[in-house]
Design a protein around this motif. Structure first.
Motif, PDB file in Angstrom:
ATOM      1  N   ARG A  24       0.993  -1.303  -0.105  1.00 59.69           N
ATOM      2  CA  ARG A  24      -0.112  -0.033  -0.093  1.00 59.69           C
ATOM      3  C   ARG A  24       0.896   1.231   0.077  1.00 59.69           C
ATOM      4  NH1 ARG A  24      -2.262  -1.057   4.860  1.00 59.69           N
ATOM      5  NH2 ARG A  24      -2.325   1.087   5.207  1.00 59.69           N
ATOM      6  N   GLY A  77      -5.224   3.267   4.547  1.00 66.23           N
ATOM      7  CA  GLY A  77      -6.216   2.100   4.676  1.00 66.23           C
ATOM      8  C   GLY A  77      -7.795   2.232   4.913  1.00 66.23           C
ATOM      9  N   THR A  80      -9.993   0.498   1.194  1.00 64.22           N
ATOM     10  CA  THR A  80      -9.007  -0.081   0.498  1.00 64.22           C
ATOM     11  C   THR A  80      -9.144  -0.553  -0.931  1.00 64.22           C
ATOM     12  OG1 THR A  80      -7.512   0.037   2.388  1.00 64.22           O
ATOM     13  CG2 THR A  80      -6.550  -1.021   0.342  1.00 64.22           C
ATOM     14  N   ALA A 132      -6.424  -3.865   3.028  1.00 65.87           N
ATOM     15  CA  ALA A 132      -5.691  -3.079   3.635  1.00 65.87           C
ATOM     16  C   ALA A 132      -4.379  -3.951   4.749  1.00 65.87           C
ATOM     17  CB  ALA A 132      -6.179  -2.273   4.636  1.00 65.87           C
ATOM     18  N   ALA A 136      -3.255  -0.201   9.315  1.00 65.80           N
ATOM     19  CA  ALA A 136      -3.794   0.662   8.876  1.00 65.80           C
ATOM     20  C   ALA A 136      -4.288   1.807   9.787  1.00 65.80           C
ATOM     21  CB  ALA A 136      -5.329   0.371   7.980  1.00 65.80           C
ATOM     22  N   ARG A 144     -11.964  -0.382   6.260  1.00 65.87           N
ATOM     23  CA  ARG A 144     -10.713  -0.789   5.457  1.00 65.87           C
ATOM     24  C   ARG A 144     -10.822  -1.354   4.190  1.00 65.87           C
ATOM     25  NH1 ARG A 144      -7.379  -4.410   9.758  1.00 65.87           N
ATOM     26  NH2 ARG A 144      -8.240  -2.869  11.720  1.00 65.87           N
TER      27      ARG A 144
END
Length: 144
Positions: A24, A77, A80, A132, A136, A144
């Motif tokens: 991420r 997050g 996501t 995520a 997060a 998330r």
């Protein structure tokens, strides 16, 4: 012997949530550079390309969503999976506008001309599919 070493290595490195965080952060931060460029230089040139394709120029403002808002969502997050989908879609549109003639071409060193675009696109797809993870900023798993 090899199996034992592999099992030991697997125990040390089996950290899927940390891997999701790195994924991420990598794709989110790299895309933010593109978004900052759009903030500094505008999206008029994208609007021109869209209009040449017979589409309304205001769609170009979607680049701000796909290259600023969505990467921040991915980094922290927040939602996501949908953000990963929008990220990938943004890449498809950008590739179609800028590199549609390069689909079947190779670079000077023999690489696929669109390998960077493909990497970003697949990164978005992978983020969409994996979510995520545990690390997060958003604590509520429903967001998330």
């Amino acid at each position: 012997m090899i199996a034992s070493l592999n099992n030991h290595f697997t125990r040390l490195t089996d950290r899927p949530d940390f891997g999701k965080l790195i994924l991420r952060l990598t794709f989110g931060l790299l895309m933010l550079f593109h978004g900052v460029f759009k903030l500094q230089h505008g999206v008029g040139w994208i609007a021109d390309m869209l209009e040449q394709q017979g589409l309304p120029g205001f769609i170009a403002y979607g680049a701000y969503i796909g290259e600023l808002v969505v990467p921040v969502m991915i980094i922290i997050g927040l939602l996501t999976r949908p953000a990963g989908f929008i990220y990938a879609f943004n890449l498809l549109v950008a590739t179609w506008l800028v590199h549609s003639n390069d689909v079947f071409t190779l670079s000077r060193v023999g690489a696929w001309t669109l390998e960077t675009e493909a990497l970003y696109f697949l990164g978005g797809i992978i983020i969409m599919l994996m979510g995520a993870g545990r690390y997060a900023v958003i604590r509520n798993p429903s967001y998330r």
